[in-house]
Design a protein around this motif. Sequence first.
Motif, PDB file in Angstrom:
ATOM      1  N   PHE A  94      17.345 -56.806 -11.963  1.00 24.97           N
ATOM      2  CA  PHE A  94      17.386 -55.965 -10.766  1.00 24.97           C
ATOM      3  C   PHE A  94      18.749 -55.305 -10.576  1.00 24.97           C
ATOM      4  CE2 PHE A  94      13.558 -58.336  -9.265  1.00 24.97           C
ATOM      5  CZ  PHE A  94      12.772 -57.222  -9.011  1.00 24.97           C
ATOM      6  N   LEU A  95      19.750 -55.743 -11.349  1.00 23.43           N
ATOM      7  CA  LEU A  95      21.060 -55.088 -11.312  1.00 23.43           C
ATOM      8  C   LEU A  95      21.129 -53.883 -12.262  1.00 23.43           C
ATOM      9  CD1 LEU A  95      23.509 -58.145 -11.220  1.00 23.43           C
ATOM     10  CD2 LEU A  95      23.040 -56.515  -9.370  1.00 23.43           C
ATOM     11  N   LEU A  96      20.109 -53.731 -13.109  1.00 25.30           N
ATOM     12  CA  LEU A  96      20.122 -52.632 -14.075  1.00 25.30           C
ATOM     13  C   LEU A  96      20.211 -51.251 -13.412  1.00 25.30           C
ATOM     14  CD1 LEU A  96      17.608 -53.790 -16.836  1.00 25.30           C
ATOM     15  CD2 LEU A  96      20.083 -53.492 -17.033  1.00 25.30           C
ATOM     16  N   PRO A  97      19.496 -51.001 -12.315  1.00 25.94           N
ATOM     17  CA  PRO A  97      19.651 -49.672 -11.679  1.00 25.94           C
ATOM     18  C   PRO A  97      21.081 -49.386 -11.251  1.00 25.94           C
ATOM     19  CG  PRO A  97      17.682 -50.760 -10.850  1.00 25.94           C
ATOM     20  CD  PRO A  97      18.425 -51.783 -11.657  1.00 25.94           C
ATOM     21  N   VAL A  98      21.819 -50.434 -10.863  1.00 24.80           N
ATOM     22  CA  VAL A  98      23.214 -50.242 -10.451  1.00 24.80           C
ATOM     23  C   VAL A  98      24.073 -49.849 -11.645  1.00 24.80           C
ATOM     24  CG1 VAL A  98      25.225 -51.337  -9.406  1.00 24.80           C
ATOM     25  CG2 VAL A  98      22.928 -51.906  -8.577  1.00 24.80           C
ATOM     26  N   SER A  99      23.938 -50.606 -12.748  1.00 28.43           N
ATOM     27  CA  SER A  99      24.757 -50.298 -13.928  1.00 28.43           C
ATOM     28  C   SER A  99      24.352 -48.967 -14.558  1.00 28.43           C
ATOM     29  CB  SER A  99      24.637 -51.433 -14.958  1.00 28.43           C
ATOM     30  OG  SER A  99      23.305 -51.564 -15.409  1.00 28.43           O
ATOM     31  N   ALA A 100      23.045 -48.654 -14.524  1.00 24.88           N
ATOM     32  CA  ALA A 100      22.599 -47.364 -15.059  1.00 24.88           C
ATOM     33  C   ALA A 100      23.128 -46.209 -14.214  1.00 24.88           C
ATOM     34  CB  ALA A 100      21.074 -47.322 -15.119  1.00 24.88           C
ATOM     35  N   SER A 101      23.192 -46.408 -12.899  1.00 25.44           N
ATOM     36  CA  SER A 101      23.756 -45.374 -12.024  1.00 25.44           C
ATOM     37  C   SER A 101      25.229 -45.158 -12.299  1.00 25.44           C
ATOM     38  CB  SER A 101      23.548 -45.766 -10.555  1.00 25.44           C
ATOM     39  OG  SER A 101      22.177 -45.842 -10.234  1.00 25.44           O
ATOM     40  N   ALA A 102      25.910 -46.243 -12.707  1.00 32.08           N
ATOM     41  CA  ALA A 102      27.339 -46.118 -13.016  1.00 32.08           C
ATOM     42  C   ALA A 102      27.570 -45.171 -14.184  1.00 32.08           C
ATOM     43  CB  ALA A 102      27.918 -47.499 -13.323  1.00 32.08           C
ATOM     44  N   ILE A 103      26.604 -45.106 -15.117  1.00 32.36           N
ATOM     45  CA  ILE A 103      26.725 -44.170 -16.235  1.00 32.36           C
ATOM     46  C   ILE A 103      26.779 -42.740 -15.712  1.00 32.36           C
ATOM     47  CG2 ILE A 103      25.575 -43.284 -18.301  1.00 32.36           C
ATOM     48  CD1 ILE A 103      24.342 -46.074 -18.667  1.00 32.36           C
ATOM     49  N   LEU A 104      25.953 -42.455 -14.722  1.00 33.25           N
ATOM     50  CA  LEU A 104      25.934 -41.106 -14.138  1.00 33.25           C
ATOM     51  C   LEU A 104      27.173 -40.853 -13.288  1.00 33.25           C
ATOM     52  CD1 LEU A 104      22.197 -41.091 -12.953  1.00 33.25           C
ATOM     53  CD2 LEU A 104      23.107 -40.310 -15.137  1.00 33.25           C
ATOM     54  N   ILE A 105      27.569 -41.862 -12.505  1.00 34.82           N
ATOM     55  CA  ILE A 105      28.707 -41.698 -11.595  1.00 34.82           C
ATOM     56  C   ILE A 105      29.995 -41.451 -12.376  1.00 34.82           C
ATOM     57  CG2 ILE A 105      30.139 -42.883  -9.889  1.00 34.82           C
ATOM     58  CD1 ILE A 105      27.546 -44.306  -8.965  1.00 34.82           C
ATOM     59  N   GLN A 106      30.168 -42.199 -13.477  1.00 33.93           N
ATOM     60  CA  GLN A 106      31.370 -42.006 -14.281  1.00 33.93           C
ATOM     61  C   GLN A 106      31.509 -40.561 -14.745  1.00 33.93           C
ATOM     62  OE1 GLN A 106      31.025 -45.241 -17.291  1.00 33.93           O
ATOM     63  NE2 GLN A 106      33.124 -45.695 -16.749  1.00 33.93           N
ATOM     64  N   GLU A 107      30.387 -39.962 -15.115  1.00 27.57           N
ATOM     65  CA  GLU A 107      30.434 -38.606 -15.649  1.00 27.57           C
ATOM     66  C   GLU A 107      30.821 -37.595 -14.576  1.00 27.57           C
ATOM     67  OE1 GLU A 107      30.682 -36.709 -19.048  1.00 27.57           O
ATOM     68  OE2 GLU A 107      29.924 -38.772 -18.932  1.00 27.57           O
ATOM     69  N   LEU A 108      30.529 -37.911 -13.306  1.00 24.60           N
ATOM     70  CA  LEU A 108      30.891 -37.006 -12.217  1.00 24.60           C
ATOM     71  C   LEU A 108      32.403 -36.831 -12.095  1.00 24.60           C
ATOM     72  CD1 LEU A 108      28.422 -38.137  -9.383  1.00 24.60           C
ATOM     73  CD2 LEU A 108      28.351 -35.999 -10.680  1.00 24.60           C
ATOM     74  N   PHE A 109      33.146 -37.850 -12.477  1.00 23.78           N
ATOM     75  CA  PHE A 109      34.599 -37.819 -12.321  1.00 23.78           C
ATOM     76  C   PHE A 109      35.313 -37.322 -13.582  1.00 23.78           C
ATOM     77  CE2 PHE A 109      33.213 -40.754  -9.061  1.00 23.78           C
ATOM     78  CZ  PHE A 109      34.003 -40.400  -7.975  1.00 23.78           C
ATOM     79  N   LYS A 110      34.545 -36.970 -14.608  1.00 24.60           N
ATOM     80  CA  LYS A 110      35.135 -36.427 -15.820  1.00 24.60           C
ATOM     81  C   LYS A 110      35.061 -34.902 -15.788  1.00 24.60           C
ATOM     82  CE  LYS A 110      33.889 -40.273 -18.894  1.00 24.60           C
ATOM     83  NZ  LYS A 110      33.125 -40.638 -20.126  1.00 24.60           N
ATOM     84  N   ILE A 111      35.909 -34.294 -16.577  1.00 23.04           N
ATOM     85  CA  ILE A 111      35.856 -32.842 -16.749  1.00 23.04           C
ATOM     86  C   ILE A 111      35.396 -32.592 -18.181  1.00 23.04           C
ATOM     87  CG2 ILE A 111      37.140 -30.680 -16.649  1.00 23.04           C
ATOM     88  CD1 ILE A 111      39.110 -32.022 -14.767  1.00 23.04           C
ATOM     89  N   GLU A 112      34.093 -32.501 -18.358  1.00 25.36           N
ATOM     90  CA  GLU A 112      33.501 -32.354 -19.677  1.00 25.36           C
ATOM     91  C   GLU A 112      32.586 -31.127 -19.699  1.00 25.36           C
ATOM     92  OE1 GLU A 112      34.234 -34.101 -22.246  1.00 25.36           O
ATOM     93  OE2 GLU A 112      35.395 -35.701 -21.289  1.00 25.36           O
ATOM     94  N   SER A 113      32.534 -30.475 -20.840  1.00 31.36           N
ATOM     95  CA  SER A 113      31.682 -29.289 -20.975  1.00 31.36           C
ATOM     96  C   SER A 113      30.210 -29.662 -21.152  1.00 31.36           C
ATOM     97  CB  SER A 113      32.142 -28.439 -22.155  1.00 31.36           C
ATOM     98  OG  SER A 113      32.097 -29.189 -23.365  1.00 31.36           O
ATOM     99  N   GLU A 114      29.951 -30.880 -21.687  1.00 32.87           N
ATOM    100  CA  GLU A 114      28.571 -31.314 -21.926  1.00 32.87           C
ATOM    101  C   GLU A 114      28.358 -32.722 -21.363  1.00 32.87           C
ATOM    102  OE1 GLU A 114      27.996 -30.959 -26.111  1.00 32.87           O
ATOM    103  OE2 GLU A 114      27.777 -28.787 -26.040  1.00 32.87           O
ATOM    104  N   PRO A 115      28.348 -32.865 -20.060  1.00 30.10           N
ATOM    105  CA  PRO A 115      28.244 -34.206 -19.462  1.00 30.10           C
ATOM    106  C   PRO A 115      26.933 -34.917 -19.789  1.00 30.10           C
ATOM    107  CG  PRO A 115      27.953 -32.500 -17.795  1.00 30.10           C
ATOM    108  CD  PRO A 115      28.424 -31.806 -19.029  1.00 30.10           C
ATOM    109  N   PHE A 116      25.834 -34.177 -19.874  1.00 28.74           N
ATOM    110  CA  PHE A 116      24.551 -34.824 -20.124  1.00 28.74           C
ATOM    111  C   PHE A 116      24.416 -35.288 -21.572  1.00 28.74           C
ATOM    112  CE2 PHE A 116      23.539 -32.863 -16.101  1.00 28.74           C
ATOM    113  CZ  PHE A 116      22.755 -33.845 -15.486  1.00 28.74           C
ATOM    114  N   THR A 117      25.179 -34.707 -22.463  1.00 28.62           N
ATOM    115  CA  THR A 117      25.212 -35.215 -23.837  1.00 28.62           C
ATOM    116  C   THR A 117      25.851 -36.600 -23.855  1.00 28.62           C
ATOM    117  OG1 THR A 117      25.354 -32.991 -24.766  1.00 28.62           O
ATOM    118  CG2 THR A 117      26.079 -34.814 -26.166  1.00 28.62           C
ATOM    119  N   ASN A 118      26.949 -36.757 -23.103  1.00 30.58           N
ATOM    120  CA  ASN A 118      27.602 -38.072 -23.007  1.00 30.58           C
ATOM    121  C   ASN A 118      26.670 -39.097 -22.375  1.00 30.58           C
ATOM    122  OD1 ASN A 118      29.890 -36.796 -24.021  1.00 30.58           O
ATOM    123  ND2 ASN A 118      30.749 -36.429 -21.987  1.00 30.58           N
TER     124      ASN A 118
END
Length: 285
Positions: A94-118
């Motif tokens: 039940f903690l998996l949704p939290v850790s999976a969301s962290a994958i998305l949240i981390q990308e929000l704070f990066k400056i990347e040209s292809e965030p969805f590839t990461n």
Amino acid sequence: MKTRAITGFFFIIVMLGSVNAGDYVFGAFYLLLCLLCLHEFYGLNIKSGIKPNRAAGFITAALAFTGFALINYASMSATPAAEQASVWGHRLLFLLPVSASAILIQELFKIESEPFTNIAYTILGVVMVCIPFSFFVALAYVLPANAETGHNLHIPLGFLLMLWSNDTGAYLVGRFLGRTKLFERHSPKKTWEGFIGGVLIAALVGFIISLYFTELPWNQWVSIAIIIGCFGTLGDLVESMFKRSINIKDSGGILPGHGGLLDRFDGFLVAAPLVYTYLYFVANV
């Protein structure tokens, strides 16, 4: 060649020893292998210019693997320890949704040209590496419980023996009799003769195993060997395709003379889930 042989010998000893250990040692060892393989996968991505969110990926993989392992362990008995393991296993899942969301949240704070590839490659690593290792550990619990250990290790042990016999048979037959290329574009050394030879030798080993591990009839052991031979080769080809796409020869250097762990577990990653599926649905164990 000497270094390769020595490394291979100790690698086999450690693998067989881990399978014959207790539940928690067995699970912990393959969790470690899972994370090391995931580390190599993300490292290959970085070399190709992709930037996976490794921390969130590792946490997600560890939660998924441990949660499923505890639930499988708990399914073998109704003891208080097993019930507690089941509770913790479900909590981790039940903690998996939290850790999976962290994958998305981390990308929000990066400056990347292809965030969805990461993001995609981070999740792909969990799917391609973590899930197969989880299925392999689950093989120890797909048969009725052993009265002494609470699990049955004959299936994962037999799986490894047939996987190695397929690899060795394919190499030897291909080296001496190989003429027709299997998939030259992805793996120039693989031949149809080697592929067929590997499957036949794995099937022979499966039959021999059935004489000692009688939980399954001989035809089901041979069927498992054929699945391992076919889909283990597929896994090898897929990894070769991936490495060639990024111009990398070996996935790592942790095993002297053999390359990385992904190079040793490429066939394992495709075959393990399919063998479990066969036993669960087709063999009707």
